[in-house]
Design a protein around this motif. Structure first.
Motif, PDB file in Angstrom:
ATOM      1  N   VAL A 118     -24.825 -35.603  -9.060  1.00 19.51           N
ATOM      2  CA  VAL A 118     -23.847 -36.291  -9.898  1.00 19.51           C
ATOM      3  C   VAL A 118     -22.477 -35.909  -9.357  1.00 19.51           C
ATOM      4  CG1 VAL A 118     -22.890 -36.571 -12.206  1.00 19.51           C
ATOM      5  CG2 VAL A 118     -25.365 -36.238 -11.904  1.00 19.51           C
ATOM      6  N   VAL A 119     -21.736 -36.897  -8.884  1.00 20.01           N
ATOM      7  CA  VAL A 119     -20.499 -36.653  -8.148  1.00 20.01           C
ATOM      8  C   VAL A 119     -19.351 -37.426  -8.787  1.00 20.01           C
ATOM      9  CG1 VAL A 119     -19.358 -36.755  -5.898  1.00 20.01           C
ATOM     10  CG2 VAL A 119     -21.841 -36.395  -6.024  1.00 20.01           C
TER      11      VAL A 119
ATOM     12  N   PHE B  88     -24.738 -38.628 -17.352  1.00 14.88           N
ATOM     13  CA  PHE B  88     -25.748 -38.103 -16.432  1.00 14.88           C
ATOM     14  C   PHE B  88     -26.254 -36.706 -16.803  1.00 14.88           C
ATOM     15  CE2 PHE B  88     -22.983 -40.946 -13.846  1.00 14.88           C
ATOM     16  CZ  PHE B  88     -23.907 -41.958 -13.664  1.00 14.88           C
ATOM     17  N   GLY B  89     -25.635 -36.091 -17.809  1.00 13.41           N
ATOM     18  CA  GLY B  89     -26.139 -34.815 -18.288  1.00 13.41           C
ATOM     19  C   GLY B  89     -25.611 -33.595 -17.578  1.00 13.41           C
ATOM     20  N   ARG B  90     -24.878 -33.778 -16.511  1.00 11.58           N
ATOM     21  CA  ARG B  90     -24.335 -32.636 -15.776  1.00 11.58           C
ATOM     22  C   ARG B  90     -23.309 -33.147 -14.775  1.00 11.58           C
ATOM     23  NH1 ARG B  90     -29.140 -33.555 -12.555  1.00 11.58           N
ATOM     24  NH2 ARG B  90     -28.579 -33.450 -10.346  1.00 11.58           N
ATOM     25  N   LEU B  91     -22.706 -32.222 -14.050  1.00 15.22           N
ATOM     26  CA  LEU B  91     -21.749 -32.549 -12.998  1.00 15.22           C
ATOM     27  C   LEU B  91     -21.976 -31.584 -11.848  1.00 15.22           C
ATOM     28  CD1 LEU B  91     -19.283 -34.168 -12.017  1.00 15.22           C
ATOM     29  CD2 LEU B  91     -17.818 -32.532 -13.224  1.00 15.22           C
ATOM     30  N   ASP B  92     -22.374 -32.109 -10.701  1.00 14.51           N
ATOM     31  CA  ASP B  92     -22.702 -31.268  -9.556  1.00 14.51           C
ATOM     32  C   ASP B  92     -21.533 -31.092  -8.592  1.00 14.51           C
ATOM     33  OD1 ASP B  92     -25.473 -30.970 -10.281  1.00 14.51           O
ATOM     34  OD2 ASP B  92     -25.734 -33.055  -9.659  1.00 14.51           O
TER      35      ASP B  92
ATOM     36  N   ALA C 247     -12.945 -29.686 -15.057  1.00 11.14           N
ATOM     37  CA  ALA C 247     -14.236 -29.544 -14.379  1.00 11.14           C
ATOM     38  C   ALA C 247     -14.779 -28.122 -14.407  1.00 11.14           C
ATOM     39  CB  ALA C 247     -14.115 -30.027 -12.932  1.00 11.14           C
ATOM     40  N   LEU C 248     -13.911 -27.126 -14.277  1.00 16.15           N
ATOM     41  CA  LEU C 248     -14.408 -25.749 -14.140  1.00 16.15           C
ATOM     42  C   LEU C 248     -15.186 -25.246 -15.357  1.00 16.15           C
ATOM     43  CD1 LEU C 248     -11.617 -23.866 -12.164  1.00 16.15           C
ATOM     44  CD2 LEU C 248     -13.750 -24.877 -11.332  1.00 16.15           C
ATOM     45  N   PRO C 249     -14.783 -25.581 -16.594  1.00 22.81           N
ATOM     46  CA  PRO C 249     -15.624 -25.132 -17.712  1.00 22.81           C
ATOM     47  C   PRO C 249     -17.054 -25.660 -17.634  1.00 22.81           C
ATOM     48  CG  PRO C 249     -13.457 -25.755 -18.519  1.00 22.81           C
ATOM     49  CD  PRO C 249     -13.520 -26.182 -17.082  1.00 22.81           C
ATOM     50  N   VAL C 250     -17.222 -26.873 -17.126  1.00 20.32           N
ATOM     51  CA  VAL C 250     -18.564 -27.434 -16.968  1.00 20.32           C
ATOM     52  C   VAL C 250     -19.337 -26.653 -15.913  1.00 20.32           C
ATOM     53  CG1 VAL C 250     -19.886 -29.496 -16.310  1.00 20.32           C
ATOM     54  CG2 VAL C 250     -17.796 -29.725 -17.677  1.00 20.32           C
TER      55      VAL C 250
ATOM     56  N   ARG D 146     -23.170 -23.331 -11.644  1.00 24.79           N
ATOM     57  CA  ARG D 146     -23.404 -23.935 -10.340  1.00 24.79           C
ATOM     58  C   ARG D 146     -22.529 -25.179 -10.218  1.00 24.79           C
ATOM     59  NH1 ARG D 146     -26.383 -28.407 -10.709  1.00 24.79           N
ATOM     60  NH2 ARG D 146     -26.857 -28.365  -8.495  1.00 24.79           N
ATOM     61  N   GLY D 147     -22.245 -25.573  -8.962  1.00 27.83           N
ATOM     62  CA  GLY D 147     -21.496 -26.794  -8.713  1.00 27.83           C
ATOM     63  C   GLY D 147     -20.451 -26.593  -7.632  1.00 27.83           C
ATOM     64  N   HIS D 148     -19.863 -27.683  -7.214  1.00 21.65           N
ATOM     65  CA  HIS D 148     -18.911 -27.674  -6.111  1.00 21.65           C
ATOM     66  C   HIS D 148     -17.687 -28.507  -6.471  1.00 21.65           C
ATOM     67  CE1 HIS D 148     -21.980 -26.281  -3.088  1.00 21.65           C
ATOM     68  NE2 HIS D 148     -22.777 -26.823  -3.982  1.00 21.65           N
ATOM     69  N   VAL D 149     -16.524 -28.023  -6.055  1.00 20.07           N
ATOM     70  CA  VAL D 149     -15.302 -28.827  -6.041  1.00 20.07           C
ATOM     71  C   VAL D 149     -14.798 -28.842  -4.604  1.00 20.07           C
ATOM     72  CG1 VAL D 149     -12.955 -29.145  -6.915  1.00 20.07           C
ATOM     73  CG2 VAL D 149     -14.717 -28.120  -8.397  1.00 20.07           C
ATOM     74  N   VAL D 150     -14.529 -30.037  -4.096  1.00 20.42           N
ATOM     75  CA  VAL D 150     -13.959 -30.177  -2.760  1.00 20.42           C
ATOM     76  C   VAL D 150     -12.621 -30.887  -2.902  1.00 20.42           C
ATOM     77  CG1 VAL D 150     -14.279 -31.012  -0.409  1.00 20.42           C
ATOM     78  CG2 VAL D 150     -16.283 -30.381  -1.779  1.00 20.42           C
ATOM     79  N   VAL D 151     -11.560 -30.203  -2.512  1.00 17.62           N
ATOM     80  CA  VAL D 151     -10.205 -30.743  -2.609  1.00 17.62           C
ATOM     81  C   VAL D 151      -9.769 -31.228  -1.231  1.00 17.62           C
ATOM     82  CG1 VAL D 151      -7.790 -30.231  -3.152  1.00 17.62           C
ATOM     83  CG2 VAL D 151      -9.639 -29.224  -4.528  1.00 17.62           C
ATOM     84  N   ILE D 152      -9.254 -32.444  -1.168  1.00 15.09           N
ATOM     85  CA  ILE D 152      -8.728 -32.963   0.089  1.00 15.09           C
ATOM     86  C   ILE D 152      -7.320 -32.421   0.276  1.00 15.09           C
ATOM     87  CG2 ILE D 152      -8.281 -34.988   1.500  1.00 15.09           C
ATOM     88  CD1 ILE D 152     -11.231 -34.539   0.627  1.00 15.09           C
ATOM     89  N   SER D 153      -7.202 -31.488   1.170  1.00 11.41           N
ATOM     90  CA  SER D 153      -5.920 -30.893   1.513  1.00 11.41           C
ATOM     91  C   SER D 153      -5.313 -31.690   2.678  1.00 11.41           C
ATOM     92  CB  SER D 153      -6.129 -29.418   1.868  1.00 11.41           C
ATOM     93  OG  SER D 153      -4.920 -28.779   2.180  1.00 11.41           O
ATOM     94  N   SER D 154      -4.618 -31.021   3.582  1.00 12.56           N
ATOM     95  CA  SER D 154      -3.966 -31.710   4.691  1.00 12.56           C
ATOM     96  C   SER D 154      -3.550 -30.687   5.742  1.00 12.56           C
ATOM     97  CB  SER D 154      -2.719 -32.457   4.193  1.00 12.56           C
ATOM     98  OG  SER D 154      -1.940 -32.958   5.270  1.00 12.56           O
TER      99      SER D 154
END
Length: 302
Positions: free
Chosen positions: A15-16, A89-93, A133-136, A142-150
């Motif tokens: 779930v993205v 979807f019941g969660r956030l991956d 997102a982080l509280p979830v 478990r889970g991932h955050v990907v930030v588009i930097s530069s």
């Protein structure tokens, strides 16, 4: 969670949630996850272009797609997008945070509200995404955050002070969050820093220079950057430079600042600015420009 529950969870597709999903790297990342059969929540200010992005994702193989028109500067809207993901979807991956805006102009010439909006979109917008997102992810453990930097989060360039400030500030926030999550080994925050990428952001940027910008060489495709984003799920990284020239440019900035400063302005003018003529514009800084949104821009990329 029992062993059977864990096994079932792993069997489900990801779930993205993707911000900035209607254009550029955000849209390319959503499509790349769709190829893996992910269930997607697409977030963007542009409701009309989100429909097109959703169609691309369904065609690429997404299991399900939800569209949430929202500005990352609106914390309630960001929370609603996260709630849509968990409620549906019941969660956030995975969260891919790609929303950004850009402006060209010397610091003394750029309008204060434009400068502030560019910086706020990157810094406050990222803060709002983390806050929702982080509280979830903490609750799931478990889970991932990907930030588009530069690349411009590691160097500076004249006439790009607003974007440089935005990206340096954003990366500082990302690194702080990475430190704050050390006690959760299965919650990961990665940053992916592309160099020049052929997306529509250059044509959509605010400018007071009398011309538009374009990606400086070497120019990469948004699909190439999107593959680097997806790769972070299996191999998280604090900061992944997506571009083979990035480390060389960063080394020049850090090790030879007088030489770098003498060259960066002329090189940017020759290789990073178009020869067109445009009136001063705020571009998409305050509102989306749907007709200019797409996955790719007009420039060739590798």
């Amino acid at each position: 969670m029992t062993a059977d529950d864990l096994s079932s969870a792993r069997a489900l597709k990801e779930v993205v949630l993707v911000t900035g999903a209607s254009s550029g790297i955000g849209r390319a990342s959503a499509i790349e996850f769709a190829k893996r059969g992910a269930s997607l929540v697409l977030v963007s200010r542009s409701a009309t272009t989100l429909v097109d992005a959703a169609a691309d994702c369904r065609a690429a193989g997404a299991t399900a797609v939800e569209c949430v028109p929202a500005d990352v500067l609106d914390p309630d809207a960001v929370q609603a997008a996260v709630d849509r993901a968990t409620g549906t979807f019941g969660r956030l991956d995975v969260v891919v945070h790609a929303a950004t805006v850009m402006a060209y102009g010397r610091v003394e010439d750029i309008q204060p509200d434009v400068f502030e909006r560019v910086v706020d979109t990157a810094v406050q917008g990222t803060f709002h995404v983390f806050r929702s997102a982080l509280p979830v992810l903490r609750a799931q453990q478990r889970g991932h955050v990907v930030v588009i930097s530069s690349l411009l989060a590691s160097i500076t360039a004249p006439t790009m002070g607003a974007y440089v400030t935005a990206k340096w500030g954003q990366l500082g926030l990302v690194r702080t969050i990475q430190q704050e999550l050390r006690e959760l080994p299965d919650v990961h925050v990665s940053a992916v820093a592309p160099g020049g990428t052929t997306t529509p952001i250059y044509d959509q940027a605010a400018t007071v220079l009398g011309n538009t910008g374009h990606p400086p060489p070497p120019v990469y495709t948004p699909e190439r950057v999107a593959r680097a984003v997806v790769a972070r799920i299996d191999t998280p990284r604090r900061l992944k430079q997506s571009g083979f020239a990035n480390p060389v440019i960063i080394a020049g900035f850090r090790l030879f600042p007088p030489v770098f400063d003498a060259l960066v302005g002329p090189l940017l003018k020759v290789f990073g600015m178009s020869r067109d003529s445009v009136a001063p514009t705020t571009g998409n800084v305050f509102a989306p420009v749907p007709e200019k949104e797409a996955t790719r821009g007009d420039y060739f990329g590798i």
